[in-house]
Design a protein around this motif. Structure first.
Motif, PDB file in Angstrom:
ATOM      1  N   ARG A 170       0.831  -1.035  -0.049  1.00 49.53           N
ATOM      2  CA  ARG A 170       0.022  -0.061  -0.102  1.00 49.53           C
ATOM      3  C   ARG A 170       0.856   1.438   0.088  1.00 49.53           C
ATOM      4  O   ARG A 170       0.431   2.248  -0.662  1.00 49.53           O
ATOM      5  CB  ARG A 170      -0.874  -0.031   1.312  1.00 49.53           C
ATOM      6  CG  ARG A 170      -2.428   0.440   0.967  1.00 49.53           C
ATOM      7  CD  ARG A 170      -3.366  -0.165   2.137  1.00 49.53           C
ATOM      8  NE  ARG A 170      -4.635   0.159   1.721  1.00 49.53           N
ATOM      9  CZ  ARG A 170      -5.664  -0.462   2.472  1.00 49.53           C
ATOM     10  NH1 ARG A 170      -5.550  -1.355   3.315  1.00 49.53           N
ATOM     11  NH2 ARG A 170      -7.058   0.026   2.207  1.00 49.53           N
ATOM     12  N   VAL A 171       1.972   1.265   0.842  1.00 44.38           N
ATOM     13  CA  VAL A 171       2.879   2.264   0.837  1.00 44.38           C
ATOM     14  C   VAL A 171       3.264   2.833  -0.654  1.00 44.38           C
ATOM     15  O   VAL A 171       3.437   3.737  -1.027  1.00 44.38           O
ATOM     16  CB  VAL A 171       3.985   2.212   1.790  1.00 44.38           C
ATOM     17  CG1 VAL A 171       5.114   3.220   1.574  1.00 44.38           C
ATOM     18  CG2 VAL A 171       3.548   2.170   3.093  1.00 44.38           C
ATOM     19  N   GLU A 172       3.803   1.588  -1.470  1.00 45.72           N
ATOM     20  CA  GLU A 172       4.442   1.979  -2.667  1.00 45.72           C
ATOM     21  C   GLU A 172       3.482   2.274  -3.639  1.00 45.72           C
ATOM     22  O   GLU A 172       3.654   3.083  -4.555  1.00 45.72           O
ATOM     23  CB  GLU A 172       5.133   0.658  -3.346  1.00 45.72           C
ATOM     24  CG  GLU A 172       6.458   0.259  -2.458  1.00 45.72           C
ATOM     25  CD  GLU A 172       7.158  -0.897  -3.328  1.00 45.72           C
ATOM     26  OE1 GLU A 172       7.502  -0.647  -4.477  1.00 45.72           O
ATOM     27  OE2 GLU A 172       7.193  -1.889  -2.875  1.00 45.72           O
ATOM     28  N   PHE A 173       2.108   1.855  -3.416  1.00 45.28           N
ATOM     29  CA  PHE A 173       1.010   2.418  -4.386  1.00 45.28           C
ATOM     30  C   PHE A 173       0.785   3.942  -4.276  1.00 45.28           C
ATOM     31  O   PHE A 173       0.635   4.854  -5.076  1.00 45.28           O
ATOM     32  CB  PHE A 173      -0.252   1.701  -3.986  1.00 45.28           C
ATOM     33  CG  PHE A 173      -1.391   2.306  -4.717  1.00 45.28           C
ATOM     34  CD1 PHE A 173      -2.001   1.945  -6.005  1.00 45.28           C
ATOM     35  CD2 PHE A 173      -2.420   3.207  -3.917  1.00 45.28           C
ATOM     36  CE1 PHE A 173      -2.827   2.657  -6.665  1.00 45.28           C
ATOM     37  CE2 PHE A 173      -3.409   3.746  -4.597  1.00 45.28           C
ATOM     38  CZ  PHE A 173      -3.753   3.685  -5.970  1.00 45.28           C
ATOM     39  N   TRP A 174       0.766   4.294  -2.912  1.00 47.35           N
ATOM     40  CA  TRP A 174       0.470   5.628  -2.594  1.00 47.35           C
ATOM     41  C   TRP A 174       1.842   6.640  -3.045  1.00 47.35           C
ATOM     42  O   TRP A 174       1.629   7.742  -3.662  1.00 47.35           O
ATOM     43  CB  TRP A 174       0.035   5.985  -1.297  1.00 47.35           C
ATOM     44  CG  TRP A 174      -1.264   5.705  -0.915  1.00 47.35           C
ATOM     45  CD1 TRP A 174      -2.128   4.675  -0.410  1.00 47.35           C
ATOM     46  CD2 TRP A 174      -2.300   6.705  -1.481  1.00 47.35           C
ATOM     47  NE1 TRP A 174      -3.291   4.803  -0.527  1.00 47.35           N
ATOM     48  CE2 TRP A 174      -3.608   5.983  -0.966  1.00 47.35           C
ATOM     49  CE3 TRP A 174      -2.294   7.999  -2.017  1.00 47.35           C
ATOM     50  CZ2 TRP A 174      -4.763   6.649  -1.315  1.00 47.35           C
ATOM     51  CZ3 TRP A 174      -3.549   8.491  -2.055  1.00 47.35           C
ATOM     52  CH2 TRP A 174      -4.915   7.885  -1.872  1.00 47.35           C
ATOM     53  N   MET A 175       2.907   6.135  -2.951  1.00 44.01           N
ATOM     54  CA  MET A 175       4.217   6.932  -3.238  1.00 44.01           C
ATOM     55  C   MET A 175       4.241   7.110  -4.439  1.00 44.01           C
ATOM     56  O   MET A 175       4.633   7.949  -5.207  1.00 44.01           O
ATOM     57  CB  MET A 175       5.357   6.381  -2.549  1.00 44.01           C
ATOM     58  CG  MET A 175       5.537   6.303  -1.143  1.00 44.01           C
ATOM     59  SD  MET A 175       7.428   6.012  -0.484  1.00 44.01           S
ATOM     60  CE  MET A 175       7.530   4.208  -1.291  1.00 44.01           C
ATOM     61  N   ARG A 176       3.935   5.931  -5.373  1.00 49.61           N
ATOM     62  CA  ARG A 176       3.955   5.989  -6.902  1.00 49.61           C
ATOM     63  C   ARG A 176       2.793   6.902  -7.432  1.00 49.61           C
ATOM     64  O   ARG A 176       3.163   7.738  -8.288  1.00 49.61           O
ATOM     65  CB  ARG A 176       3.841   4.589  -7.459  1.00 49.61           C
ATOM     66  CG  ARG A 176       3.984   4.440  -9.089  1.00 49.61           C
ATOM     67  CD  ARG A 176       3.554   3.077  -9.361  1.00 49.61           C
ATOM     68  NE  ARG A 176       4.376   2.120  -8.925  1.00 49.61           N
ATOM     69  CZ  ARG A 176       4.129   1.106  -7.945  1.00 49.61           C
ATOM     70  NH1 ARG A 176       2.945   1.168  -7.509  1.00 49.61           N
ATOM     71  NH2 ARG A 176       5.032   0.230  -7.574  1.00 49.61           N
TER      72      ARG A 176
END
Length: 238
Positions: A170-176
């Motif tokens: 989820r972190v990578e989804f939002w950072m991306r």
């Protein structure tokens, strides 16, 4: 049969019964930043009209996300019942005021049902997941009405909860999503479609939101590696 039609016999074709509407419009406004129409209904839900999508988006529902740490709470009780007392918004922001206006419209019985739904019955894991879903919804609801104040607040809250839970996917989804088109180590440059990505969220640069979220996410040691990658790329773009 013809006679029955004229005399109202058992076989006559009758007009359909009209059912009394159970949901009524209780408030209407216009978002000052986007001009989007906003309506609140008697069941507590609030909707904003998305001018680009040409559809109504639900931006508040007191019965949704039960168990979330940010779910609405009923007014204080008097004598064991729900009293008709002022319900001060937790946060006096545009989105907060709209959602709490909808909450006020809930009937006393509906409030009791929600209040006695039993947060204690929600497991810690479900609370964690529902809270994250709720925060994501709040970010998008704030964007729908163009509230930069709410977007900034909920992105930071989302980052804090993601850091606490360590949900790397989820972190990578939002950072991306906030970084936009850029080459990250191990990824294709097309991982964020430049034709679909927009640089602003409710008037706030997404990369500025990312810059505020990264130190929060880095507080989780398990996320520091991926956060550092995005920090390095972001530093070259700002």
């Amino acid at each position: 049969l013809a006679a029955d039609h004229q005399t109202g016999g058992e076989d006559a074709v009758r007009a359909p019964k009209r059912h009394k509407a159970t949901v009524a419009l209780t408030a209407a406004d216009v978002a000052p930043d986007t001009g989007a129409p906003i309506v609140c209904l008697s069941d507590g839900r609030a909707f904003a009209y998305h001018l680009q999508l040409r559809s109504w988006l639900c931006i508040g529902d007191p019965t949704a996300y039960a168990g979330s740490e940010f779910a609405p709470r009923p007014p204080l009780a008097h004598g064991g019942g729900v009293g008709r007392v002022a319900f001060t918004p937790t946060v006096a922001t545009p989105l907060g005021r709209i959602q709490e206006t909808g909450w006020h419209q809930r009937s006393l019985s509906a409030r009791k049902d929600t209040a006695t739904g039993g947060d204690g019955a929600v497991s810690a894991e479900k609370r964690r997941l529902v809270t994250l879903d709720h925060l994501e919804h709040q970010v998008m609801a704030a964007a729908a009405i163009g509230s930069s104040e709410d977007v900034t607040r909920f992105v930071e809250l989302l980052a804090r909860h993601l850091a606490r839970d360590g949900d790397r996917q989820r972190v990578e989804f939002w950072m991306r999503s906030l970084l936009g088109p850029a080459l990250i180590k191990g990824e294709c440059p097309q991982s964020a479609d430049p034709l679909q990505w927009t640089p602003m969220l409710a008037g706030v640069p997404k990369r500025r939101l990312l810059a505020r979220a990264l130190p929060i996410l880095a507080s989780n040691r398990g996320l520091q590696g991926v956060v550092t990658e995005y920090s390095d790329v972001l530093s070259k773009l700002l």
